[in-house]
Design a protein around this motif. Structure first.
Motif, PDB file in Angstrom:
ATOM      1  N   GLY A 218      33.238  36.650  34.722  1.00 30.56           N
ATOM      2  CA  GLY A 218      33.921  35.727  33.817  1.00 30.56           C
ATOM      3  C   GLY A 218      32.994  34.614  33.354  1.00 30.56           C
ATOM      4  N   THR A 221      30.391  36.290  30.821  1.00 32.91           N
ATOM      5  CA  THR A 221      30.847  36.872  29.556  1.00 32.91           C
ATOM      6  C   THR A 221      30.487  36.011  28.354  1.00 32.91           C
ATOM      7  N   GLY A 340      38.155  38.157  34.649  1.00 30.72           N
ATOM      8  CA  GLY A 340      37.271  37.011  34.465  1.00 30.72           C
ATOM      9  C   GLY A 340      37.036  36.694  33.001  1.00 30.72           C
ATOM     10  N   ALA A 341      36.817  37.737  32.191  1.00 29.47           N
ATOM     11  CA  ALA A 341      36.589  37.527  30.763  1.00 29.47           C
ATOM     12  C   ALA A 341      37.823  36.950  30.085  1.00 29.47           C
ATOM     13  N   TRP A 342      39.006  37.447  30.481  1.00 31.67           N
ATOM     14  CA  TRP A 342      40.252  36.965  29.875  1.00 31.67           C
ATOM     15  C   TRP A 342      40.491  35.499  30.217  1.00 31.67           C
ATOM     16  N   GLY A 344      38.284  33.292  31.135  1.00 27.94           N
ATOM     17  CA  GLY A 344      37.268  32.502  30.444  1.00 27.94           C
ATOM     18  C   GLY A 344      37.614  32.280  28.989  1.00 27.94           C
ATOM     19  N   PRO A 357      34.456  28.590  31.270  1.00 20.40           N
ATOM     20  CA  PRO A 357      34.483  29.879  31.965  1.00 20.40           C
ATOM     21  C   PRO A 357      33.720  29.856  33.291  1.00 20.40           C
ATOM     22  N   GLY A 361      35.237  30.674  36.797  1.00 18.60           N
ATOM     23  CA  GLY A 361      34.599  31.631  37.692  1.00 18.60           C
ATOM     24  C   GLY A 361      34.469  31.086  39.100  1.00 18.60           C
TER      25      GLY A 361
END
Length: 387
Positions: A218, A221, A340-342, A344, A357, A361
């Motif tokens: 995250g 990304t 994690g990406a979502w 962030g 982000p 994380g």
């Protein structure tokens, strides 16, 4: 070192290259097919979702077959998917090639982890798994920059032709170097494999993977925005900084595997705790270019040092039926990526800036430390009761 591990690492290298190199080639692919870059981005999203499906469904379908035969078949699927991508006349066919290639990803690493561990003594199993995943880290360090250069110089299709050749090399290597059978469960059926999920520690291990890896991914990304908009690096510096991150992945994977063979739980506890501290430090000092360079390397090193230990943990608690549990844990890595990406993306959309982000994380990774503490306490209580 058994040469079969090298063959598995070559397969991991090709799979890692397929997953990540498309990021640097998206503008060329979008222009060639006449689609927008967000639409082209679904070639990444579709791949990730297919990895999760393949890790669970494909692993379930092949669980009763000999593992070497399965690995050969999966590598054939990988070759077919990249061959299709290289030839794709339309965006839709390209997406189909990506999906086909992705279906082998989770099952290959899941089953390959079991095979790799079976090639060596119990005291060296985490190191053997790390050797297989070294191919994945090498794909980030060397393969992605070279693959991007190749695609930009000779056309993006040339990269997928090169990946197809790598798949053929891995297939030949597996046929020649991987022993015919690994372990005593080559003929295990699906019902037997599913028994592993009765063990609460298997589920806790999967949760630990989602959080432990998701926190790092995250933060990573949106790292390009952090490097340029916060730290003030030039856009042309980003590939070299990402190469540094990749070196951290490679070092962390090797050291983490060695450490996990000595103390699995201790390694995870220390690495996850230090990773949390590194992310907090990174988020707090991101405006400093020197601090950012240090943080980027450490984030890669401690982030990927968890991988052999996380995979080994779920396999150890599913020792009588590790294949499905191992595949599920590979799916968990990708679910962690998505989570994690979502999160962030949510923090950026909320206007919290490009360091948010990384803060998110750190929180996710701290949650992983909490899960590990609880899981360890439960296991100790069980052992005391059994004694």
């Amino acid at each position: 070192m058994p040469l079969g591990l090298l063959a598995l690492a070559v397969g991991g290298f090709g799979i890692g290259l397929t997953e990540f190199v498309i990021m640097g080639l998206l503008p060329d692919v979008a222009a060639d097919f006449g689609v927008t870059e967000p639409v082209a981005g679904w070639l990444i999203t579709g791949y990730a979702l297919s990895v999760v499906v393949g890790a669970l469904v494909v692993t379930a379908l092949v669980s009763r077959f000999p593992r070497k035969s399965v690995l050969v078949g999966l590598m054939g699927l990988f070759i077919a998917g990249n061959f299709l991508s290289a030839l794709a006349p339309t965006y839709e066919v390209m997406m189909g090639g990506r999906v086909v290639a992705a279906l082998c990803h989770g099952a290959f690493f899941g089953i390959g982890s079991v095979v790799a561990a079976g090639m060596v003594a119990p005291s060296k199993q985490a190191g053997a798994i790390a050797m297989m995943f070294a191919g994945l880290t090498a794909a980030n360090v060397l393969g992605v920059p070279f693959g991007t250069f190749l695609g930009q110089t000779y056309g993006w299709r040339s990269t997928f032709w090169a990946i197809t050749v790598i798949g053929v090399v891995a297939l030949v290597g597996i046929l020649a170097l991987v022993p015919a059978q690994q372990g005593s469960q080559a003929d295990a059926n699906l019902r037997h494999e599913l028994r592993a999920f009765r063990e609460v520690q298997v589920w806790l291990s999967i949760a630990l993977t989602v959080l432990g890896y998701g926190g790092m991914f995250g933060a990573f990304t949106y790292i390009a925005f952090t490097l340029t908009d916060v730290a003030g690096f030039a856009t042309t510096s980003v590939p070299w900084l990402l190469l540094l991150f990749g070196v951290g992945l490679f070092v962390g994977n090797y050291v983490g595997g060695k450490a996990a063979d000595r103390s699995l739980t201790g390694t995870l506890l220390v690495v996850l705790a230090v990773l949390t501290v590194v992310l907090v430090f990174f988020a707090s000092t991101a405006e400093s270019q020197i601090a950012t360079v240090v943080s980027l390397f450490l984030m890669g090193a401690f982030g990927f040092a968890t991988v052999p230990a996380l995979q080994m943990r779920v396999m150890s608690f599913a020792s009588e039926a590790p294949t499905m549990a191992s595949g599920a844990n590979i799916a968990a890595f990708n679910l962690g990526n998505a989570l994690g990406a979502w999160i962030g993306g949510v923090t950026i959309t909320a206007g919290l800036g490009y360091t948010s982000p990384i803060w998110a994380g750190a929180v996710i990774t701290a949650a992983a430390v909490g899960v590990l503490v609880v899981a360890t306490a439960l296991q100790r209580n069980r052992e005391l009761v059994a004694a």
